[in-house]
Scaffold this motif. Structure first.
Motif, PDB file in Angstrom:
ATOM      1  N   GLU A 253     -24.912 103.667  19.933  1.00 25.26           N
ATOM      2  CA  GLU A 253     -24.357 104.967  19.564  1.00 25.26           C
ATOM      3  C   GLU A 253     -23.774 105.745  20.723  1.00 25.26           C
ATOM      4  O   GLU A 253     -23.108 106.758  20.501  1.00 25.26           O
TER       5      GLU A 253
ATOM      6  N   ASP B 134     -33.126  94.977  21.842  1.00 26.88           N
ATOM      7  CA  ASP B 134     -32.161  96.070  21.805  1.00 26.88           C
ATOM      8  C   ASP B 134     -32.258  96.805  20.472  1.00 26.88           C
ATOM      9  O   ASP B 134     -32.249  96.186  19.412  1.00 26.88           O
ATOM     10  N   VAL B 135     -32.356  98.134  20.550  1.00 28.08           N
ATOM     11  CA  VAL B 135     -32.302  98.945  19.337  1.00 28.08           C
ATOM     12  C   VAL B 135     -30.912  99.572  19.303  1.00 28.08           C
ATOM     13  O   VAL B 135     -30.530 100.308  20.209  1.00 28.08           O
TER      14      VAL B 135
ATOM     15  N   LYS C  54     -27.308 100.828  16.783  1.00 25.63           N
ATOM     16  CA  LYS C  54     -26.875 101.923  15.922  1.00 25.63           C
ATOM     17  C   LYS C  54     -27.829 102.136  14.753  1.00 25.63           C
ATOM     18  O   LYS C  54     -28.280 101.180  14.141  1.00 25.63           O
ATOM     19  N   ARG C  55     -28.101 103.390  14.443  1.00 26.35           N
ATOM     20  CA  ARG C  55     -28.934 103.780  13.287  1.00 26.35           C
ATOM     21  C   ARG C  55     -30.261 103.040  13.252  1.00 26.35           C
ATOM     22  O   ARG C  55     -30.770 102.673  12.197  1.00 26.35           O
ATOM     23  N   GLY C  56     -30.783 102.745  14.461  1.00 28.01           N
ATOM     24  CA  GLY C  56     -32.113 102.131  14.556  1.00 28.01           C
ATOM     25  C   GLY C  56     -32.129 100.640  14.294  1.00 28.01           C
ATOM     26  O   GLY C  56     -33.196 100.016  14.235  1.00 28.01           O
ATOM     27  N   ASN C  57     -30.969 100.021  14.160  1.00 27.11           N
ATOM     28  CA  ASN C  57     -30.909  98.584  13.899  1.00 27.11           C
ATOM     29  C   ASN C  57     -31.474  97.788  15.082  1.00 27.11           C
ATOM     30  O   ASN C  57     -31.092  98.005  16.229  1.00 27.11           O
ATOM     31  N   ILE C  58     -32.378  96.869  14.781  1.00 22.56           N
ATOM     32  CA  ILE C  58     -32.947  96.017  15.830  1.00 22.56           C
ATOM     33  C   ILE C  58     -32.156  94.714  15.832  1.00 22.56           C
ATOM     34  O   ILE C  58     -31.931  94.129  14.768  1.00 22.56           O
TER      35      ILE C  58
ATOM     36  N   ASN D 268     -28.011  96.427   9.272  1.00 28.14           N
ATOM     37  CA  ASN D 268     -29.310  96.916   8.800  1.00 28.14           C
ATOM     38  C   ASN D 268     -30.436  95.921   9.084  1.00 28.14           C
ATOM     39  O   ASN D 268     -31.428  95.877   8.372  1.00 28.14           O
ATOM     40  N   SER D 269     -30.268  95.097  10.112  1.00 31.68           N
ATOM     41  CA  SER D 269     -31.290  94.132  10.549  1.00 31.68           C
ATOM     42  C   SER D 269     -31.542  92.996   9.558  1.00 31.68           C
ATOM     43  O   SER D 269     -32.509  92.271   9.698  1.00 31.68           O
TER      44      SER D 269
ATOM     45  N   MET E  87     -29.091 112.821  17.855  1.00 31.68           N
ATOM     46  CA  MET E  87     -28.143 111.719  17.697  1.00 31.68           C
ATOM     47  C   MET E  87     -26.720 112.287  17.609  1.00 31.68           C
ATOM     48  O   MET E  87     -26.475 113.259  16.921  1.00 31.68           O
TER      49      MET E  87
END
Ligand code: GLA
Length: 378
Positions: free
Chosen positions: A84, A325-326, A328-332, A212-213, A1
């Protein structure tokens, strides 16, 4: 990353007058955005103010990539959805994470309008309608960076005559300024060499939890509007102007977004939630910049105030977010995890004589100011 972690100490020395802050900003490196596409350079630019508020932008779509603001736990939160790397933006399913959209933001019914007796057909990209400037709208373009400083960046895009069907060569400049009052000020200036229509707007998905979803249904919203433009089921205005009195669209008193979002009110059913154009009380008449909307998230204390000189605002509650879509920082980007607050003229104004004019003629200058101002409630 590829991201650059700036620690509390580094930041406190740089931005916070020596005051140490127990926080870190996870900023992206320029190298994650440096790319040449069709001979044009894309890059990443960072603005910051003395309070530590920081915004990263790319000239791909004159786009906000991240926006770090203070929250009540003493840390900074990034409150806009995004990705990212530039490659992730270029591949994204949802192309409206943070760009300036245009030439006409929002919808134009059947993608056509008549101007000075000539009918223009625009690209159709939303069912049978035109949305946010079409498939090659301003958010998909690589803008020229005119100037970049510590707290300000100016970008320019020249949209050729006929692009996406619009008449006239249009030159649009967008200026982002980060003030010491934690305001991101977005100023638009445009001119054309032939009559055209224009309605650019900024299209970030905000989530004041920090990205953060978490659902944005907990955000408490106020909209300083008493009317809206009803639409058909494809969200094209019928031309009527209706009162929001006694409807779930009445946000004159601060109300959690989720309280009424699933009511079986016709407009909410068509929009699958909120996706409407509110006519601001002052209705742009004065040309003054005034408060249009206010959002507050109790868990972080973050308050976003939206100010504008435009007649209206679209509030969209993330009803079409699919989770595909995934970010930044794994946010869905799950259903209803981001909201858009788009200052604008009314949707489909070129087809309604009773709506404010969206026409720009040669010799005139289009201007718009939108301010996203961040505060804290402890
Ligand atoms: C706007 C529209 C919504 C949706 C989003 C993008 O806000 O009003 O209907 O298209 O853009 O997903």
């Amino acid at each position: 990353m590829t991201r650059l972690v700036i620690t509390a100490l580094g930041l406190s020395l740089a931005f916070c007058g020596g005051e140490k802050r127990a926080q870190e900003l996870q900023l992206f490196e320029k190298s994650a955005f440096d790319k040449i596409v069709d001979g044009k350079n894309i890059s990443l630019y960072t603005l910051h103010n003395k309070n530590g508020m920081t915004v990263q932008l790319t000239n791909y779509g004159a786009r906000i990539v991240d926006l770090w603001v203070p929250s009540k736990d003493g840390k900074f939160k990034d409150v806009v959805m995004g990705f990212e790397t530039i490659d992730a933006y270029l591949k994204a399913n949802d192309i409206y994470n943070g760009p300036v959209v245009g030439r006409y933001g929002n919808r134009i019914g059947k993608g056509n309008f008549t101007l000075n007796g000539v009918k223009y057909q625009l690209t159709i990209n939303d069912g049978e309608n035109h949305l946010h400037g079409g498939t090659g709208g301003f958010g998909q373009m690589i803008w020229d960076v005119v100037s970049a400083a510590e707290n300000e960046i100016k970008m320019r895009y020249i949209s050729p005559d006929g692009e996406e069907g619009y008449p006239g060569n249009l030159e649009l400049e967008v200026n982002y300024t980060l003030t010491e009052n934690n305001e991101l000020v977005i100023r638009y200036l445009a001119k054309t060499d032939a009559p055209t229509v224009i309605n650019p707007t900024s299209h970030s998905y905000f989530n004041l939890h920090g990205i953060n979803s978490s659902s944005t249904n907990s955000h408490i919203l106020t909209i300083y509007a008493d009317k809206y433009t009803p639409t058909d089921k494809n969200l094209i205005p019928t031309g009527e102007i209706s009162s929001i009195e006694n409807t779930p669209l009445d946000f004159r008193r601060a109300t959690p977004i989720g309280d009424r979002i699933n009511f079986s009110f016709e407009a909410l059913v068509s929009g699958r939630g909120y996706d409407h154009n509110w006519i601001l009380m002052k209705n742009g008449g004065s040309g003054e910049i005034e408060l249009a909307a206010e959002v507050y998230e109790p868990s972080t204390g973050i308050v976003l105030k939206v100010l504008t000189d435009q007649p209206a605002i679209q509030f969209y509650s993330g009803n079409f977010m699919t989770g595909n879509d995934v970010g930044k920082r794994g946010n869905i980007n799950n259903y209803r995890t981001g909201i858009a607050l788009e200052t604008q003229n009314y949707p489909d104004a070129p087809n309604h004589a009773n709506f404010p004019s969206a026409i720009l003629n040669p010799g005139e200058t289009y201007s718009q100011t939108c301010i996203y101002k961040f505060e804290l409630k402890k």
